[in-house]
Enzyme design. Sequence first.
Site, PDB file in Angstrom:
ATOM      1  CB  SER A 199       5.384  -1.971  11.756  1.00  0.00           C
ATOM      2  OG  SER A 199       4.869  -0.676  12.004  1.00  0.00           O
TER       3      SER A 199
ATOM      4  CD  GLU B  59      -3.438  -2.904   7.212  1.00  0.00           C
ATOM      5  OE1 GLU B  59      -2.340  -3.132   6.714  1.00  0.00           O
ATOM      6  OE2 GLU B  59      -4.035  -1.828   7.048  1.00  0.00           O
TER       7      GLU B  59
ATOM      8  CD  GLU C 128      -2.977   5.321   6.820  1.00  0.00           C
ATOM      9  OE1 GLU C 128      -2.976   5.513   5.588  1.00  0.00           O
ATOM     10  OE2 GLU C 128      -1.986   4.887   7.439  1.00  0.00           O
TER      11      GLU C 128
ATOM     12  CE  LYS D  85       0.118   3.389   4.823  1.00  0.00           C
ATOM     13  NZ  LYS D  85       0.050   3.540   6.268  1.00  0.00           N
TER      14      LYS D  85
ATOM     15  CG  ASN E  71      -1.693   1.242   1.423  1.00  0.00           C
ATOM     16  OD1 ASN E  71      -1.782   2.049   0.494  1.00  0.00           O
ATOM     17  ND2 ASN E  71      -2.275   1.422   2.598  1.00  0.00           N
TER      18      ASN E  71
ATOM     19  N   GLY F 177       2.386   2.008  10.681  1.00  0.00           N
ATOM     20  CA  GLY F 177       3.279   3.153  10.550  1.00  0.00           C
ATOM     21  C   GLY F 177       3.957   3.570  11.844  1.00  0.00           C
TER      22      GLY F 177
ATOM     23  CG  HIS G 173      -5.828   1.527   5.091  1.00  0.00           C
ATOM     24  ND1 HIS G 173      -5.428   2.482   5.999  1.00  0.00           N
ATOM     25  CD2 HIS G 173      -4.771   0.699   4.920  1.00  0.00           C
ATOM     26  CE1 HIS G 173      -4.172   2.243   6.346  1.00  0.00           C
ATOM     27  NE2 HIS G 173      -3.750   1.161   5.709  1.00  0.00           N
TER      28      HIS G 173
HETATM   29  C1  PEP Z   1      -0.703  -0.039   5.960  1.00  0.00           C
HETATM   30  O1  PEP Z   1      -0.740   1.122   5.622  1.00  0.00           O
HETATM   31  O2  PEP Z   1      -1.606  -0.783   5.594  1.00  0.00           O
HETATM   32  C2  PEP Z   1       0.418  -0.491   6.783  1.00  0.00           C
HETATM   33  C3  PEP Z   1       0.358  -1.691   7.296  1.00  0.00           C
HETATM   34  O3  PEP Z   1       1.480   0.377   6.962  1.00  0.00           O
HETATM   35  P1  PEP Z   1       2.907   0.051   7.638  1.00  0.00           P
HETATM   36  O4  PEP Z   1       3.418  -1.213   7.032  1.00  0.00           O
HETATM   37  O5  PEP Z   1       3.749   1.234   7.298  1.00  0.00           O
HETATM   38  O6  PEP Z   1       2.663  -0.097   9.102  1.00  0.00           O
END
Ligand code: PEP
Length: 253
Positions: free
Chosen positions: A212, A167, A97, A11, A9, A173, A95
């Site tokens: 992460s 997630e 976010e 973003k 992803n 992040g 997601h």
């Molecule tokens: C994500 O945005 O779905 C995500 C898991 O980000 P990160 O790997 O940076 O934590």
Amino acid sequence: MRDFLVAGNWKMNGSLQANAELTDGILAGMPASDSVQMLVCPPYPYLADLAGKLAATKLSLGAQNVSQNEAGAYTGEVSPGMLKDIGCEYVIVGHSERRAMMGESSDIVAEKFMAALAVGLKPVLCVGETLEEREAERTEAVIDEQLNAVLDSAGVDSFASAVLAYEPVWAIGTGLTASPEQAQDVHRHIRAAIDSRNEDIAASIQILYGGSVKGENAAGLFTMPDIDGGLVGGASLKADDFLAIAHAAASLV
Ligand code: PEP
């Protein structure tokens, strides 16, 4: 056995030049195994360009969001049909976010999920709890609410063409990763929820972990029985980092 899926992803990151370098790097180092699928989800403006470049490759393409509406007066939105038209195969829905920043409720996410499937896109449905919810021991209740909203509207059969992603919001992040055991507990719960409605779909659906994920922690997560790959943010922006995760999956097949 389920295949692994390692999904990036991006973003709101990238440029024509950076995307070309990143996808060149990924294509040059993808694992040979057919049991490890790879997917990139760039921002909307770059999808059509990358659809052409990736068409004859094994690197799949997806979008990060989609409208729940087919067409019409929805300024700034992009329809499922448009994504399909330009060559997308997948789309991320729900997601955290978007749930947090754009106010997407589980009902809206369910509408997006169904709209994507209606045109033949594979939705990657994200669910996950905040730190506050985990500390209040509400993780499973939150996952159930997010998942059941889609299961109840779309029906379990529609999950035959979908991917799930757990997630935990506190791990996205932040550099904090759920331990393999913490992640497995939730993945097992998610698969059991699907299993209670359809055993075959529960056995075949890919459930990705996101939060992460890096080359160093991927193998530990992917050895868990209900973790079928990763949805990767930060580490999907550098080819070597993203490939390290895919190769961790390949080392397990
Ligand atoms: C994500 O945005 O779905 C995500 C898991 O980000 P990160 O790997 O940076 O934590």
